[in-house]
Design a protein around this motif. Structure first.
Motif, PDB file in Angstrom:
ATOM      1  N   ASP A  56      37.466  56.040  99.161  1.00 52.35           N
ATOM      2  CA  ASP A  56      37.881  54.950 100.039  1.00 52.35           C
ATOM      3  C   ASP A  56      36.941  53.764  99.867  1.00 52.35           C
ATOM      4  O   ASP A  56      36.070  53.516 100.708  1.00 52.35           O
ATOM      5  N   LEU A  57      37.125  53.018  98.781  1.00 53.89           N
ATOM      6  CA  LEU A  57      36.251  51.890  98.499  1.00 53.89           C
ATOM      7  C   LEU A  57      36.254  50.891  99.650  1.00 53.89           C
ATOM      8  O   LEU A  57      35.190  50.417 100.069  1.00 53.89           O
ATOM      9  N   ALA A  58      37.421  50.581 100.173  1.00 53.03           N
ATOM     10  CA  ALA A  58      37.506  49.598 101.267  1.00 53.03           C
ATOM     11  C   ALA A  58      36.664  50.032 102.463  1.00 53.03           C
ATOM     12  O   ALA A  58      35.884  49.246 103.016  1.00 53.03           O
ATOM     13  N   GLY A  59      36.781  51.290 102.842  1.00 50.58           N
ATOM     14  CA  GLY A  59      36.009  51.793 103.971  1.00 50.58           C
ATOM     15  C   GLY A  59      34.516  51.812 103.695  1.00 50.58           C
ATOM     16  O   GLY A  59      33.704  51.517 104.576  1.00 50.58           O
ATOM     17  N   TYR A  60      34.137  52.157 102.462  1.00 50.03           N
ATOM     18  CA  TYR A  60      32.716  52.190 102.123  1.00 50.03           C
ATOM     19  C   TYR A  60      32.104  50.788 102.076  1.00 50.03           C
ATOM     20  O   TYR A  60      30.970  50.587 102.500  1.00 50.03           O
ATOM     21  N   VAL A  61      32.837  49.820 101.579  1.00 48.09           N
ATOM     22  CA  VAL A  61      32.310  48.449 101.572  1.00 48.09           C
ATOM     23  C   VAL A  61      32.122  47.963 103.007  1.00 48.09           C
ATOM     24  O   VAL A  61      31.096  47.355 103.341  1.00 48.09           O
ATOM     25  N   ARG A  62      33.079  48.280 103.861  1.00 51.33           N
ATOM     26  CA  ARG A  62      32.927  47.895 105.278  1.00 51.33           C
ATOM     27  C   ARG A  62      31.718  48.613 105.898  1.00 51.33           C
ATOM     28  O   ARG A  62      30.961  48.024 106.662  1.00 51.33           O
ATOM     29  N   ARG A  63      31.538  49.901 105.575  1.00 51.32           N
ATOM     30  CA  ARG A  63      30.390  50.666 106.099  1.00 51.32           C
ATOM     31  C   ARG A  63      29.080  50.033 105.631  1.00 51.32           C
ATOM     32  O   ARG A  63      28.130  49.887 106.402  1.00 51.32           O
ATOM     33  N   ILE A  64      29.020  49.656 104.363  1.00 49.04           N
ATOM     34  CA  ILE A  64      27.818  49.017 103.817  1.00 49.04           C
ATOM     35  C   ILE A  64      27.533  47.728 104.563  1.00 49.04           C
ATOM     36  O   ILE A  64      26.404  47.463 104.979  1.00 49.04           O
ATOM     37  N   ARG A  65      28.562  46.905 104.742  1.00 52.10           N
ATOM     38  CA  ARG A  65      28.354  45.623 105.430  1.00 52.10           C
ATOM     39  C   ARG A  65      27.901  45.837 106.872  1.00 52.10           C
ATOM     40  O   ARG A  65      27.018  45.146 107.367  1.00 52.10           O
ATOM     41  N   ARG A  66      28.485  46.837 107.547  1.00 50.15           N
ATOM     42  CA  ARG A  66      28.102  47.107 108.936  1.00 50.15           C
ATOM     43  C   ARG A  66      26.660  47.586 109.005  1.00 50.15           C
ATOM     44  O   ARG A  66      25.873  47.122 109.821  1.00 50.15           O
ATOM     45  N   SER A  67      26.288  48.543 108.139  1.00 51.00           N
ATOM     46  CA  SER A  67      24.925  49.082 108.149  1.00 51.00           C
ATOM     47  C   SER A  67      23.884  48.044 107.757  1.00 51.00           C
ATOM     48  O   SER A  67      22.767  48.047 108.279  1.00 51.00           O
ATOM     49  N   ALA A  68      24.245  47.157 106.837  1.00 51.79           N
ATOM     50  CA  ALA A  68      23.300  46.135 106.376  1.00 51.79           C
ATOM     51  C   ALA A  68      23.364  44.865 107.225  1.00 51.79           C
ATOM     52  O   ALA A  68      22.548  43.961 107.033  1.00 51.79           O
ATOM     53  N   ASP A  69      24.355  44.801 108.150  1.00 48.73           N
ATOM     54  CA  ASP A  69      24.552  43.628 109.012  1.00 48.73           C
ATOM     55  C   ASP A  69      24.713  42.360 108.171  1.00 48.73           C
ATOM     56  O   ASP A  69      23.999  41.374 108.348  1.00 48.73           O
ATOM     57  N   LEU A  70      25.660  42.416 107.231  1.00 49.47           N
ATOM     58  CA  LEU A  70      25.909  41.294 106.329  1.00 49.47           C
ATOM     59  C   LEU A  70      27.377  40.885 106.386  1.00 49.47           C
ATOM     60  O   LEU A  70      28.267  41.741 106.450  1.00 49.47           O
ATOM     61  N   SER A  71      27.628  39.592 106.350  1.00 48.48           N
ATOM     62  CA  SER A  71      28.997  39.108 106.230  1.00 48.48           C
ATOM     63  C   SER A  71      29.454  39.318 104.795  1.00 48.48           C
ATOM     64  O   SER A  71      28.645  39.616 103.906  1.00 48.48           O
ATOM     65  N   GLN A  72      30.753  39.143 104.558  1.00 47.74           N
ATOM     66  CA  GLN A  72      31.253  39.249 103.196  1.00 47.74           C
ATOM     67  C   GLN A  72      30.536  38.256 102.284  1.00 47.74           C
ATOM     68  O   GLN A  72      30.145  38.588 101.172  1.00 47.74           O
ATOM     69  N   ARG A  73      30.377  37.032 102.762  1.00 46.37           N
ATOM     70  CA  ARG A  73      29.723  35.996 101.972  1.00 46.37           C
ATOM     71  C   ARG A  73      28.266  36.366 101.685  1.00 46.37           C
ATOM     72  O   ARG A  73      27.774  36.214 100.571  1.00 46.37           O
ATOM     73  N   GLU A  74      27.548  36.901 102.688  1.00 45.62           N
ATOM     74  CA  GLU A  74      26.144  37.279 102.499  1.00 45.62           C
ATOM     75  C   GLU A  74      26.004  38.445 101.519  1.00 45.62           C
ATOM     76  O   GLU A  74      25.137  38.435 100.632  1.00 45.62           O
ATOM     77  N   LEU A  75      26.884  39.438 101.678  1.00 45.30           N
ATOM     78  CA  LEU A  75      26.837  40.580 100.762  1.00 45.30           C
ATOM     79  C   LEU A  75      27.138  40.122  99.334  1.00 45.30           C
ATOM     80  O   LEU A  75      26.432  40.511  98.392  1.00 45.30           O
ATOM     81  N   ALA A  76      28.150  39.287  99.180  1.00 41.65           N
ATOM     82  CA  ALA A  76      28.515  38.785  97.855  1.00 41.65           C
ATOM     83  C   ALA A  76      27.340  38.071  97.195  1.00 41.65           C
ATOM     84  O   ALA A  76      27.056  38.273  96.011  1.00 41.65           O
ATOM     85  N   ALA A  77      26.649  37.251  97.953  1.00 44.06           N
ATOM     86  CA  ALA A  77      25.510  36.507  97.405  1.00 44.06           C
ATOM     87  C   ALA A  77      24.380  37.452  97.004  1.00 44.06           C
ATOM     88  O   ALA A  77      23.731  37.258  95.972  1.00 44.06           O
ATOM     89  N   ARG A  78      24.153  38.511  97.789  1.00 40.14           N
ATOM     90  CA  ARG A  78      23.047  39.438  97.514  1.00 40.14           C
ATOM     91  C   ARG A  78      23.299  40.299  96.271  1.00 40.14           C
ATOM     92  O   ARG A  78      22.364  40.735  95.626  1.00 40.14           O
ATOM     93  N   VAL A  79      24.595  40.564  95.964  1.00 49.89           N
ATOM     94  CA  VAL A  79      24.901  41.401  94.801  1.00 49.89           C
ATOM     95  C   VAL A  79      25.494  40.598  93.645  1.00 49.89           C
ATOM     96  O   VAL A  79      25.958  41.161  92.664  1.00 49.89           O
ATOM     97  N   SER A  80      25.463  39.288  93.776  1.00 45.15           N
ATOM     98  CA  SER A  80      25.899  38.362  92.715  1.00 45.15           C
ATOM     99  C   SER A  80      27.354  38.539  92.277  1.00 45.15           C
ATOM    100  O   SER A  80      27.664  38.601  91.092  1.00 45.15           O
TER     101      SER A  80
END
Length: 193
Positions: A5-29
């Motif tokens: 479940d890639l969608a669920g895992y990406v959401r879990r990562i963002r929730r645990s790291a407290d990052l918006s989509q834009r912030e996560l995108a910038a951090r992983v290039s």
């Protein structure tokens, strides 16, 4: 096993790291749209990017077997061929001195330190007899195989106590270097599955 479940895992990562989509995108290039597409289930992410994102949340990617136990990656320090290349992952390595039938009288190839069996029937015989190894050998490992090889005969498989090739010279004369060839009256047939 459940699908990934890639969608669920990406959401879990963002929730645990407290990052918006834009912030996560910038951090992983990657682009924000790549993160958004992954969360919607319409896009994928490279495993390296996903692992990098997971690390931002204090998580890591693992493989687990059917029972839920973590499965380790193959050892990087496993034996390699004479040119320093890794052996194919699906093949079982073994010491080159065991069952090496390319002697000086055949093909003039040097005996390798480590080798493997390409023929599936031969691999299956070894795996049936000894089990499937978790990994390739590490340099200096004692061989997992005894010197006597299991052999397939017209009546099935038997385990030879001690065995030596008894091919007549005609076998070597017929052999052109592509596949093993035996004379019609060869009593040995040592490398025919």
């Amino acid at each position: 096993m459940p699908t990934f479940d890639l969608a669920g895992y990406v959401r879990r990562i963002r929730r645990s790291a407290d990052l918006s989509q834009r912030e996560l995108a910038a951090r992983v290039s990657v682009s924000k749209s790549a993160i958004a597409a992954a969360e919607r289930g319409v896009g994928g992410l490279d495993a390296r990017i996903l692992a990098q994102a997971a690390a931002l949340a204090g998580l890591r990617l693992v493989l687990v077997d059917e029972s839920g136990a973590e499965v380790a990656a193959m050892a990087d320090g496993a034996v390699r061929d004479e040119a320093g290349r890794r052996f194919p992952a699906h093949l079982d390595t073994r010491d080159g001195h065991i069952d090496w039938w390319h002697g000086r009288e055949r093909y003039s190839r040097d005996q390798p330190a480590y080798t493997f069996d390409r023929v599936r029937d031969i691999r299956d015989i070894w795996r049936e007899w000894l089990g499937i190894p978790d990994d390739h050998q590490l340099p200096g490992d004692a061989s997992a195989r005894p010197r006597a090889a299991p052999r397939r005969t017209p009546g099935g498989v038997h385990l030879a106590e001690e065995w030596a090739c008894t091919c007549p010279p005609e076998c070597a004369e017929l052999d052109q270097g592509e596949r093993p060839v035996h004379a019609q009256d060869c009593p040995c047939g040592c490398d025919v599955g």
